[in-house]
Design a protein around this motif. Sequence first.
Motif, PDB file in Angstrom:
ATOM      1  N   GLY A 182     -17.072   6.228 -10.585  1.00 32.12           N
ATOM      2  CA  GLY A 182     -16.958   5.201 -11.586  1.00 32.12           C
ATOM      3  C   GLY A 182     -16.201   3.879 -10.698  1.00 32.12           C
ATOM      4  O   GLY A 182     -15.694   4.247  -9.739  1.00 32.12           O
ATOM      5  N   HIS A 183     -16.161   2.896 -11.343  1.00 34.91           N
ATOM      6  CA  HIS A 183     -15.705   1.901 -10.740  1.00 34.91           C
ATOM      7  C   HIS A 183     -14.292   1.887 -10.549  1.00 34.91           C
ATOM      8  O   HIS A 183     -13.651   1.244  -9.670  1.00 34.91           O
ATOM      9  CB  HIS A 183     -16.028   0.471 -11.603  1.00 34.91           C
ATOM     10  N   GLU A 184     -13.380   2.673 -11.446  1.00 27.58           N
ATOM     11  CA  GLU A 184     -12.089   2.645 -11.083  1.00 27.58           C
ATOM     12  C   GLU A 184     -11.558   4.159 -10.424  1.00 27.58           C
ATOM     13  O   GLU A 184     -10.449   4.584 -10.536  1.00 27.58           O
ATOM     14  CB  GLU A 184     -11.129   2.452 -12.305  1.00 27.58           C
ATOM     15  N   ALA A 185     -12.547   4.842  -9.858  1.00 29.20           N
ATOM     16  CA  ALA A 185     -12.212   5.823  -9.141  1.00 29.20           C
ATOM     17  C   ALA A 185     -10.913   6.061  -8.161  1.00 29.20           C
ATOM     18  O   ALA A 185     -10.928   5.237  -7.490  1.00 29.20           O
ATOM     19  CB  ALA A 185     -13.385   6.606  -8.589  1.00 29.20           C
ATOM     20  N   PRO A 186     -10.061   7.015  -8.330  1.00 29.68           N
ATOM     21  CA  PRO A 186      -8.978   7.109  -7.257  1.00 29.68           C
ATOM     22  C   PRO A 186      -9.464   7.630  -6.117  1.00 29.68           C
ATOM     23  O   PRO A 186     -10.507   7.973  -5.759  1.00 29.68           O
ATOM     24  CB  PRO A 186      -8.090   8.367  -8.048  1.00 29.68           C
ATOM     25  N   GLY A 187      -8.684   7.250  -5.185  1.00 32.42           N
ATOM     26  CA  GLY A 187      -9.070   7.558  -3.647  1.00 32.42           C
ATOM     27  C   GLY A 187     -10.048   6.693  -3.015  1.00 32.42           C
ATOM     28  O   GLY A 187     -10.620   7.273  -2.063  1.00 32.42           O
ATOM     29  N   SER A 188     -10.178   5.570  -3.430  1.00 34.91           N
ATOM     30  CA  SER A 188     -11.535   4.722  -2.755  1.00 34.91           C
ATOM     31  C   SER A 188     -10.951   4.424  -1.563  1.00 34.91           C
ATOM     32  O   SER A 188      -9.614   3.896  -1.088  1.00 34.91           O
ATOM     33  CB  SER A 188     -11.550   3.564  -3.607  1.00 34.91           C
ATOM     34  N   ARG A 189     -11.896   4.097  -0.572  1.00 31.27           N
ATOM     35  CA  ARG A 189     -11.871   3.486   0.692  1.00 31.27           C
ATOM     36  C   ARG A 189     -12.888   2.450   1.037  1.00 31.27           C
ATOM     37  O   ARG A 189     -14.111   2.782   0.499  1.00 31.27           O
ATOM     38  CB  ARG A 189     -11.673   4.333   1.817  1.00 31.27           C
ATOM     39  N   ALA A 190     -12.577   1.245   1.646  1.00 27.18           N
ATOM     40  CA  ALA A 190     -13.645   0.436   1.836  1.00 27.18           C
ATOM     41  C   ALA A 190     -13.816   0.150   3.395  1.00 27.18           C
ATOM     42  O   ALA A 190     -12.703   0.045   3.900  1.00 27.18           O
ATOM     43  CB  ALA A 190     -13.426  -0.783   1.148  1.00 27.18           C
ATOM     44  N   LEU A 191     -14.893   0.213   4.103  1.00 27.27           N
ATOM     45  CA  LEU A 191     -15.353  -0.135   5.350  1.00 27.27           C
ATOM     46  C   LEU A 191     -15.426  -1.784   5.478  1.00 27.27           C
ATOM     47  O   LEU A 191     -16.405  -2.241   4.706  1.00 27.27           O
ATOM     48  CB  LEU A 191     -16.335   0.625   5.692  1.00 27.27           C
ATOM     49  N   VAL A 192     -14.794  -2.450   6.229  1.00 26.36           N
ATOM     50  CA  VAL A 192     -15.037  -3.994   6.307  1.00 26.36           C
ATOM     51  C   VAL A 192     -15.323  -4.276   7.720  1.00 26.36           C
ATOM     52  O   VAL A 192     -14.985  -3.682   8.618  1.00 26.36           O
ATOM     53  CB  VAL A 192     -13.539  -4.689   5.836  1.00 26.36           C
ATOM     54  N   ALA A 193     -16.201  -5.204   7.801  1.00 28.74           N
ATOM     55  CA  ALA A 193     -16.734  -5.597   9.040  1.00 28.74           C
ATOM     56  C   ALA A 193     -15.853  -6.683   9.922  1.00 28.74           C
ATOM     57  O   ALA A 193     -16.500  -7.810  10.205  1.00 28.74           O
ATOM     58  CB  ALA A 193     -18.266  -6.137   8.781  1.00 28.74           C
ATOM     59  N   VAL A 194     -14.838  -6.172  10.339  1.00 26.78           N
ATOM     60  CA  VAL A 194     -13.838  -7.082  11.247  1.00 26.78           C
ATOM     61  C   VAL A 194     -13.173  -5.686  12.123  1.00 26.78           C
ATOM     62  O   VAL A 194     -12.579  -4.893  11.404  1.00 26.78           O
ATOM     63  CB  VAL A 194     -13.011  -7.982  10.452  1.00 26.78           C
ATOM     64  N   GLY A 195     -12.881  -6.042  13.289  1.00 31.99           N
ATOM     65  CA  GLY A 195     -12.228  -5.129  13.957  1.00 31.99           C
ATOM     66  C   GLY A 195     -11.657  -5.820  15.272  1.00 31.99           C
ATOM     67  O   GLY A 195     -11.418  -7.034  15.222  1.00 31.99           O
TER      68      GLY A 195
END
Length: 399
Positions: free
Chosen positions: A311-324
């Motif tokens: 679901g949209h509010e799921a706990p433990g979320s991580r996001a990969l972002v295209a900047v390094g």
Amino acid sequence: CQSSSAGESGRGFNSNHDDATCRPGNIDSRTSRRAQGVSRSQLDNSRTMSAPRDDGVTLWIHPDRLMTNLTQVQRFASDANLILDVVTKVYGGHVPILGLLHELGVDSFADAHLLNLKRLRSISPAADLSMMRNVLSCDESNAVDLRLRSYLVSNLDGVRALSAELEARGQRSAAAVPVVTVDDREGLSPGSVARMLADIRTFEPLESDGFVATFGCRGGQHLGPDAVETEVIRTVEDCRRHAPEAQILLGGSCILNCSASTLRRLGGKRWRVGEAIALGADGLGNSLGPLRDDVFVISAEVIQVLSSGVGHEAPGSRALVAVGDQDVDSRWLRPVEPHLRVQFATSDHLMIKVGLGDRRPRVGERMAFRPGYQTLLRAFISPYVTKKICDRRGQHDDN
């Protein structure tokens, strides 16, 4: 964002606030070079970035917010009876920003790179320019061509080389300025500076009457903000004992922790400040009161979202972002949304942790970050980062 009035009561830049004088678009016209200065389409953009989609890593530049911070710092310098020198190192010689500062009324600059000073001279032929790197580390003949107001020196070899070049050109209007520091960066003691000033005056073409006492960002870290004013007083008084006739130039954003009345009493002549205007913070990210911290915003695309739940509010979320790290110095990137934090970085990506129960990002949306000093500098000089200036309609001109 709030305005500051650094008067007799309270300490320094954080004393008295007047929100009415600090809203975007409500800037004292005396600050700008012309009554309108930069076009309203540049300066009166909204506080939010309702921008069209951008690609890759983008550095958004908000001229109205830069103007707000510059106005605040100029006002503080005026209250403290100091001439303001704007340090431009953090912009990496980016011509549109240098030109914008000129349009906003800045006519005295300091930089450590000869190429940046050349760009400044082409933008502002009559500006006061000062070199912040030892004159021996560059071609002194090219430096003399720029007719700088002052040259940084830390030894007599530099003085001799500068003196010989000035004499060959028939110039007598330049000053050589040694530096006292109160942190762990390279510098001289007040006694050493007094001896060097005496030596400089023996070289006929030079007219050195002062030196820089710099209280850089590291000084703020080592001393703590509450102790900066005490250390500034001690150091300046020590300098005066060794060289009572010399003019003192103060350096560093930490000066904003002092009261204007204290600075007037100390009798400094000039003040060099850089990252405070750009970031609303010192070089270590310590907030400087009412200054805005969103003059520059870096954005990049979310390319993957990971979650241990559903679901949209799921706990433990991580996001990969295209900047390094290939793009910027990721150690000094701070997500604009407070529930996000950087977990780790690679050369290509950032892994972002989403707070428990908070909305997780969607693939394809842009994530915004506030840069620190090192990140902003890297972004300006990186070929992988697009620089864009916002206007009032949320549209942007590529630079």
